[in-house]
Design a protein around this motif. Structure first.
Motif, PDB file in Angstrom:
ATOM      1  N   THR A 122      45.097  51.206  33.693  1.00  0.00           N
ATOM      2  CA  THR A 122      45.080  50.047  33.741  1.00  0.00           C
ATOM      3  C   THR A 122      43.980  49.238  33.255  1.00  0.00           C
ATOM      4  O   THR A 122      43.327  49.757  32.347  1.00  0.00           O
ATOM      5  N   GLY A 123      43.647  48.018  33.127  1.00  0.00           N
ATOM      6  CA  GLY A 123      42.633  47.301  32.449  1.00  0.00           C
ATOM      7  C   GLY A 123      43.152  46.508  31.371  1.00  0.00           C
ATOM      8  O   GLY A 123      42.663  46.627  30.108  1.00  0.00           O
ATOM      9  N   LEU A 124      44.106  45.636  31.551  1.00  0.00           N
ATOM     10  CA  LEU A 124      44.763  44.754  30.326  1.00  0.00           C
ATOM     11  C   LEU A 124      43.644  44.018  29.751  1.00  0.00           C
ATOM     12  O   LEU A 124      43.518  43.801  28.647  1.00  0.00           O
ATOM     13  N   GLN A 125      42.855  43.234  30.638  1.00  0.00           N
ATOM     14  CA  GLN A 125      41.899  42.250  30.132  1.00  0.00           C
ATOM     15  C   GLN A 125      40.797  42.875  29.300  1.00  0.00           C
ATOM     16  O   GLN A 125      40.416  42.515  28.398  1.00  0.00           O
ATOM     17  N   GLU A 126      40.580  44.267  29.786  1.00  0.00           N
ATOM     18  CA  GLU A 126      39.443  44.838  29.128  1.00  0.00           C
ATOM     19  C   GLU A 126      39.729  45.254  27.701  1.00  0.00           C
ATOM     20  O   GLU A 126      39.276  45.174  26.871  1.00  0.00           O
ATOM     21  N   VAL A 127      41.019  45.950  27.708  1.00  0.00           N
ATOM     22  CA  VAL A 127      41.747  46.429  26.445  1.00  0.00           C
ATOM     23  C   VAL A 127      41.823  45.122  25.498  1.00  0.00           C
ATOM     24  O   VAL A 127      41.459  45.433  24.218  1.00  0.00           O
ATOM     25  N   MET A 128      42.150  44.102  25.887  1.00  0.00           N
ATOM     26  CA  MET A 128      42.404  42.852  25.022  1.00  0.00           C
ATOM     27  C   MET A 128      40.993  42.369  24.333  1.00  0.00           C
ATOM     28  O   MET A 128      41.062  41.811  23.296  1.00  0.00           O
ATOM     29  N   GLY A 129      39.899  42.654  25.146  1.00  0.00           N
ATOM     30  CA  GLY A 129      38.553  42.194  24.515  1.00  0.00           C
ATOM     31  C   GLY A 129      37.780  42.984  23.822  1.00  0.00           C
ATOM     32  O   GLY A 129      36.903  42.820  23.362  1.00  0.00           O
ATOM     33  N   ILE A 130      38.440  44.337  23.441  1.00  0.00           N
ATOM     34  CA  ILE A 130      38.043  45.181  22.812  1.00  0.00           C
ATOM     35  C   ILE A 130      37.786  44.913  21.144  1.00  0.00           C
ATOM     36  O   ILE A 130      39.051  44.281  20.798  1.00  0.00           O
ATOM     37  N   GLU A 131      37.001  44.882  20.343  1.00  0.00           N
ATOM     38  CA  GLU A 131      36.957  44.532  19.035  1.00  0.00           C
ATOM     39  C   GLU A 131      37.843  45.451  18.489  1.00  0.00           C
ATOM     40  O   GLU A 131      37.890  46.647  18.097  1.00  0.00           O
ATOM     41  N   ILE A 139      53.552  44.909  36.055  1.00  0.00           N
ATOM     42  CA  ILE A 139      53.846  43.357  36.308  1.00  0.00           C
ATOM     43  C   ILE A 139      52.747  42.563  36.927  1.00  0.00           C
ATOM     44  O   ILE A 139      52.511  41.437  36.634  1.00  0.00           O
ATOM     45  N   ILE A 140      52.175  43.251  37.930  1.00  0.00           N
ATOM     46  CA  ILE A 140      51.268  42.444  39.037  1.00  0.00           C
ATOM     47  C   ILE A 140      49.752  42.370  38.079  1.00  0.00           C
ATOM     48  O   ILE A 140      49.273  41.201  38.403  1.00  0.00           O
ATOM     49  N   GLU A 141      49.635  43.015  37.481  1.00  0.00           N
ATOM     50  CA  GLU A 141      48.075  43.027  36.425  1.00  0.00           C
ATOM     51  C   GLU A 141      48.410  42.059  35.309  1.00  0.00           C
ATOM     52  O   GLU A 141      47.499  41.166  35.058  1.00  0.00           O
ATOM     53  N   VAL A 142      49.677  41.814  34.911  1.00  0.00           N
ATOM     54  CA  VAL A 142      49.979  40.791  33.711  1.00  0.00           C
ATOM     55  C   VAL A 142      49.850  39.406  34.686  1.00  0.00           C
ATOM     56  O   VAL A 142      49.263  38.695  33.688  1.00  0.00           O
ATOM     57  N   GLU A 143      50.480  39.334  35.705  1.00  0.00           N
ATOM     58  CA  GLU A 143      50.384  38.097  36.649  1.00  0.00           C
ATOM     59  C   GLU A 143      49.051  37.746  36.645  1.00  0.00           C
ATOM     60  O   GLU A 143      48.606  36.495  36.593  1.00  0.00           O
ATOM     61  N   GLN A 144      48.194  38.852  37.165  1.00  0.00           N
ATOM     62  CA  GLN A 144      46.630  38.291  37.472  1.00  0.00           C
ATOM     63  C   GLN A 144      45.893  37.944  36.372  1.00  0.00           C
ATOM     64  O   GLN A 144      44.798  37.140  36.283  1.00  0.00           O
ATOM     65  N   THR A 145      46.134  38.449  35.170  1.00  0.00           N
ATOM     66  CA  THR A 145      45.561  38.261  33.895  1.00  0.00           C
ATOM     67  C   THR A 145      45.758  37.178  33.017  1.00  0.00           C
ATOM     68  O   THR A 145      45.105  36.231  32.363  1.00  0.00           O
ATOM     69  N   LEU A 146      47.308  36.932  32.787  1.00  0.00           N
ATOM     70  CA  LEU A 146      47.955  36.111  31.861  1.00  0.00           C
ATOM     71  C   LEU A 146      48.515  34.857  32.578  1.00  0.00           C
ATOM     72  O   LEU A 146      48.950  34.073  32.031  1.00  0.00           O
ATOM     73  N   GLY A 147      48.909  35.061  33.928  1.00  0.00           N
ATOM     74  CA  GLY A 147      49.773  34.133  34.705  1.00  0.00           C
ATOM     75  C   GLY A 147      51.311  34.398  34.977  1.00  0.00           C
ATOM     76  O   GLY A 147      51.734  35.545  34.491  1.00  0.00           O
ATOM     77  N   ILE A 148      51.930  33.743  35.769  1.00  0.00           N
ATOM     78  CA  ILE A 148      53.088  33.897  36.219  1.00  0.00           C
ATOM     79  C   ILE A 148      54.119  33.939  35.232  1.00  0.00           C
ATOM     80  O   ILE A 148      55.171  34.793  35.266  1.00  0.00           O
ATOM     81  N   GLU A 149      54.046  32.961  34.023  1.00  0.00           N
ATOM     82  CA  GLU A 149      55.064  32.995  33.207  1.00  0.00           C
ATOM     83  C   GLU A 149      54.944  34.404  32.140  1.00  0.00           C
ATOM     84  O   GLU A 149      56.104  34.908  31.845  1.00  0.00           O
ATOM     85  N   ALA A 150      53.677  34.738  31.970  1.00  0.00           N
ATOM     86  CA  ALA A 150      53.791  36.136  31.195  1.00  0.00           C
ATOM     87  C   ALA A 150      54.549  37.369  32.225  1.00  0.00           C
ATOM     88  O   ALA A 150      54.904  38.067  31.338  1.00  0.00           O
ATOM     89  N   ALA A 151      54.044  37.223  33.381  1.00  0.00           N
ATOM     90  CA  ALA A 151      54.756  38.205  34.270  1.00  0.00           C
ATOM     91  C   ALA A 151      56.368  38.046  34.209  1.00  0.00           C
ATOM     92  O   ALA A 151      57.121  39.290  34.078  1.00  0.00           O
ATOM     93  N   ARG A 152      56.852  37.120  34.126  1.00  0.00           N
ATOM     94  CA  ARG A 152      58.235  36.918  34.125  1.00  0.00           C
ATOM     95  C   ARG A 152      58.845  37.267  32.911  1.00  0.00           C
ATOM     96  O   ARG A 152      59.712  38.006  32.885  1.00  0.00           O
ATOM     97  N   LYS A 153      58.077  37.109  31.607  1.00  0.00           N
ATOM     98  CA  LYS A 153      58.611  37.458  30.454  1.00  0.00           C
ATOM     99  C   LYS A 153      58.221  39.028  30.401  1.00  0.00           C
ATOM    100  O   LYS A 153      59.158  39.922  29.830  1.00  0.00           O
ATOM    101  N   CYS A 154      57.468  39.688  30.995  1.00  0.00           N
ATOM    102  CA  CYS A 154      57.281  41.130  30.999  1.00  0.00           C
ATOM    103  C   CYS A 154      58.254  41.888  32.000  1.00  0.00           C
ATOM    104  O   CYS A 154      58.867  42.941  31.642  1.00  0.00           O
ATOM    105  N   ILE A 155      58.873  41.072  32.868  1.00  0.00           N
ATOM    106  CA  ILE A 155      59.825  41.581  33.570  1.00  0.00           C
ATOM    107  C   ILE A 155      61.224  41.705  32.980  1.00  0.00           C
ATOM    108  O   ILE A 155      61.916  42.840  32.800  1.00  0.00           O
ATOM    109  N   ILE A 156      61.348  40.779  32.099  1.00  0.00           N
ATOM    110  CA  ILE A 156      62.743  40.657  31.225  1.00  0.00           C
ATOM    111  C   ILE A 156      62.603  41.750  30.055  1.00  0.00           C
ATOM    112  O   ILE A 156      63.657  42.492  29.892  1.00  0.00           O
TER     113      ILE A 156
END
Length: 263
Positions: free
Chosen positions: A113-122, A134-151
């Motif tokens: 895990t650690g989506l936000q930390e990975v995205m912040g690496i140079e 899915i839960i981490e995507v929703e907590q990091t990027l929001g519910i719309e991103a989680a919906r897209k991730c489910i699809i």
């Protein structure tokens, strides 16, 4: 890693560290060990011998427990994270060539895990970073991103088994799981939060309990959903509802007079 009479000596592989382009030496390793919560060592217990070697002394001075302390440290020290993301357990690197620019690109597959930390690496392109958590995507990027991730996850899973599903079905399922602003699974606990219909809850799990609680509390059901209509044996209300189909039960009256075709 070697052990002496009352200490453990850690030797760093500087050649491998330089090949990985990591700025690590014995002083950095010492600080990482001191910050590790499980080891609980103090600065006087760790001594830097040179740039690639340091010595760790057990905190307990009792000679009867020295062997136990040495084995305890020997098992815990390799698990100390010196640099990187602590929640990322393993990374697989694949190299590919861009067909347009002909430049080499690297794709990282991270286990953990650690989506936000990975995205912040140079060097990591945050817009192209994906996660199947899915839960981490929703907590990091929001519910719309989680919906897209489910699809995308449904499409990838079904496609891996050679099955093709219309995107609208996957969108409908993703909408049901996220329409309340949080990710709700198709489970007993998720269904309870999705709808307050008694028959819909009873159709999933614990039928007798839901019906008994509804009767005790005097709850009613409007019978508007798909599950409720199927249970009650009435037509399902789908679509916009702008058109009503009616069935004429009485036979039509016969036309009086001569047949216009034969006259």
């Amino acid at each position: 890693m070697t052990s002496r009479l009352a200490s453990i000596v850690i030797t760093l592989d500087m050649e491998r560290i330089q090949d990985a382009q990591l700025n690590i030496d014995a002083n950095i390793v010492r600080e990482s060990i001191l910050q590790a919560p499980k080891i609980k060592l103090k600065p006087e217990h760790i001594k830097v011998l040179d740039i690639k070697k340091l010595e760790v002394v057990p905190p307990d001075a009792d000679r009867s427990k020295i062997n136990f302390q040495l084995n305890y440290l020997k098992n815990l020290l390799p698990s100390v994270v010196v640099k990187g993301i602590k929640t990322a357990e393993r990374v697989v690197i694949s190299k590919e060539e861009d067909k347009v620019t002909r430049m080499e690109k690297f794709k990282l597959l991270v286990e953990g895990t650690g989506l936000q930390e990975v995205m912040g690496i140079e060097g990591v392109e945050g817009r192209k970073t994906l996660s199947n958590h899915i839960i981490e995507v929703e907590q990091t990027l929001g519910i719309e991103a989680a919906r897209k991730c489910i699809i995308e996850e449904i499409k990838f899973t079904m496609g891996s088994h050679g099955m093709s599903i219309d995107a609208r079905h996957m969108m409908l399922l993703a909408d049901v799981m996220t329409f309340r602003g949080e990710v709700l699974g198709i489970t007993r606990f998720g269904i309870q939060k999705m709808d307050k219909s008694v028959l819909m809850l009873a159709s999933f799990e614990k039928t007798a309990d839901h019906l008994f609680n509804a009767s005790v509390h005097g709850r009613d059901d409007q019978i508007e959903g798909v599950s409720e209509c199927i249970i009650m044996g009435i037509p399902i209300q789908i679509g916009t509802g702008m058109i009503k189909v009616k069935q004429r039960l009485d036979p039509p009256a016969l036309c009086q007079g001569p047949d216009p075709i034969l006259s």
